[in-house]
Write an enzyme that holds these catalytic residues in place. Structure first.
Site, PDB file in Angstrom:
ATOM      1  N   ASN A 230      -3.711  16.110   6.283  1.00  0.00           N
ATOM      2  CA  ASN A 230      -3.362  16.111   7.698  1.00  0.00           C
ATOM      3  C   ASN A 230      -2.234  15.129   7.957  1.00  0.00           C
ATOM      4  OD1 ASN A 230      -4.207  16.605  10.717  1.00  0.00           O
ATOM      5  ND2 ASN A 230      -4.062  14.374  10.509  1.00  0.00           N
ATOM      6  N   GLU A 231      -1.108  15.633   8.407  1.00  0.00           N
ATOM      7  CA  GLU A 231       0.049  14.848   8.830  1.00  0.00           C
ATOM      8  C   GLU A 231       0.448  13.760   7.824  1.00  0.00           C
ATOM      9  OE1 GLU A 231      -0.497  13.598  12.888  1.00  0.00           O
ATOM     10  OE2 GLU A 231      -0.714  15.657  13.606  1.00  0.00           O
TER      11      GLU A 231
END
Length: 509
Positions: free
Chosen positions: A162-163
């Protein structure tokens, strides 16, 4: 001031509308799914809207208890515990949801460092041992296949992390280290079954163009498995922080949508990835769970514009999140805390809840679309439309008068409309009016919820000249759904509406 907008729709006008608004919905970390209030909010969303997939953080975080170590004869060994995971996925499936699996974060006993993110301390560092990471992924997939069947699991999309382009989510935002994580994770997934779809890089809008180009180049050069491309998108500028809250200005919708178009162009610039599905696995107006905009009618109207166009470039776009059982920056102090959800704590539907409910109703081909409306027509010639009027400025009026001329066969029709605006469906205002109680009583919650539903109205019209003129006056931040369909009235013997109070205006021409 009233802005007048007219739309005359030519007969047989239609073009495709990729309405992917209900493909996926976001959630806080998966461990929250063990709470009753979480289940109740999700069930409410599924009963009214019905998303297909759900995606959130924390699959491998310690509160899910999957990765375990023990020592035997001086040797550290690994074992897995899927008890909580089964409870979560079983519940999702019972509600008609498939997981959109995010592979993350790092179990603390496997992590190479102690850096964490959020109130619940998700570890965001690479594994000490990539082989153990790969084995964890494979063991989890094999367990799912054993429990749910291979034909089910291969319908679940997977993404890696995630990110990673943010230092808060991936140590030092180390691009090359993320590429290594992706390579090993993707190969582990494909080792279980080549039909399972895997993708990345799950980036947000920070240096996103460079990250996406470098990621695709790396995958291409190394011939890595890549079935989908994932990214995130938010529509606000930097926050002004006051106490528990963040206040942000919205970007113009065109700026938000152009960001996605650029990503689409980058993907299509690689011959081997041209046309590959791009999934927005998180989107919302603000990226902070402390922005009151999430609770407003403005949020609902603005989001409608995004939903009307995001399908032009994206295979899906997952609203972040379905509910306010959410703890990234701690537990909310009040029911209207600015958290992301469609449902506020206390089972209160926010205005944006209805945005998704309305878009779920749109079927068939698009017959008209502009920055304030979208209309569709299905195989039964039922016309459905959504109109909206987002106004970010707090002071001043900016109403719009939307007029449509629809080509229809002669006959009798019913027009159904559902209005969500600051006067008719504004639970935030009701909560403020009663003194903004931090912990509303049962009676107060009932009052707030009674002010959280659309104003529904109907009218009948007879068409004799093969056209129907409709007009809607939208106040600031209004959102309205309407439906036009032909009816064949049935009249009981002796029933005379013109002699009945309230029924004599049954029909207009």
């Amino acid at each position: 001031m009233i802005n007048k907008i007219k739309c005359n729709i030519a007969k047989d006008t239609s073009f495709p509308f990729n309405n992917n608004a209900s493909f996926c919905i976001g959630t806080g970390r998966m461990g929250l799914a063990l709470q009753k209030a979480y289940h109740d909010q999700l069930k409410m969303v599924q009963d009214e809207i019905g998303f297909s997939h759900i995606r959130g953080h924390g699959l491998f975080c310690d509160d899910m208890a999957i990765y375990q170590q023990y020592e035997e004869n001086g040797v550290v060994k690994t074992e897995y515990n899927f008890t909580y995971l089964d409870m979560v996925i079983d519940d999702y499936i019972s509600l008609g949801l498939k997981p959109f699996v995010e592979l993350g974060f790092m179990p603390h006993k496997m992590a190479s460092d102690t850096q964490t993110v959020f109130y619940w301390k998700g570890n965001v560092t690479p594994p000490k041992d990539y082989e153990k990471w790969a084995n964890l992924i494979k063991a989890t997939l094999l367990h799912w296949i054993d429990r749910y069947g291979l034909e089910e699991v291969i319908t679940w999309p997977f993404e890696v992390w995630n990110e990673p382009n943010l230092t808060s989510f991936w140590k030092n935002a180390d691009m090359q280290e993320y590429f290594k994580l992706y390579e090993i994770s993707a190969k582990a997934v494909k080792e279980v079954d080549s039909r399972i779809r895997i993708g990345g890089p799950a980036i947000c809008g920070v240096d996103d163009e460079r990250w996406l180009k470098e990621f695709l180049s790396y995958c291409s050069k190394n011939k890595l498995p890549l079935d989908i491309v994932t990214r995130h998108a938010y529509a606000t500028e930097l926050p002004d922080r006051v106490g528990h809250y963040d206040y942000q200005k919205l970007r113009a919708p065109e700026v938000f949508l152009d960001e996605l178009k650029i990503s689409r162009e980058i993907i299509d610039s690689f011959p081997e990835y041209k046309g590959m599905e791009m999934h927005i696995t998180e989107f919302n107006t603000s990226y902070t769970p402390k922005n009151p905009i999430h609770d407003t009618n403005l949020n609902a109207a603005y989001t409608a514009r995004l939903l009307s166009e995001m399908g032009d470039t994206c295979a899906s776009y997952s609203y972040w999140t379905f509910g306010d059982i959410f703890e990234e920056q701690g537990v909310a102090f009040t029911p209207f805390s600015g958290c992301f959800g469609l449902v506020a704590n206390g089972m209160i539907p926010k205005p944006t809840f209805w945005t998704f409910s309305f878009f779920k109703q749109l079927t068939g081909s698009c017959i008209a679309r502009d920055k304030n409306y979208i209309l569709t027509k299905d195989e039964n010639d039922v016309i459905r439309g959504i109109v909206w009027n987002p106004v970010e400025e707090i002071h001043g009026e900016a109403d719009i008068d939307l007029s449509f001329q629809l080509p229809l066969d002669n006959g009798k029709y019913v027009i159904i409309s559902k209005l969500v605006d600051e006067n008719t469906c504004n639970p935030l205002k009701t909560w403020l009016d009663i003194g903004s109680p931090n912990y509303p009583s049962e009676k107060e919650l009932a009052l707030i919820k009674s002010c959280a539903n659309p104003l529904t109205s109907t009218q009948r019209k007879t068409i004799s000249d093969k056209k129907l003129d409709l007009s809607f006056l939208l106040k600031r931040n209004a959102l309205l759904y309407f439906e036009v369909k032909k009816i064949h009235p049935q009249v009981d013997r002796g029933f005379q509406p013109e002699r009945i109070q309230g029924a004599h205006k049954l029909e207009t021409k």
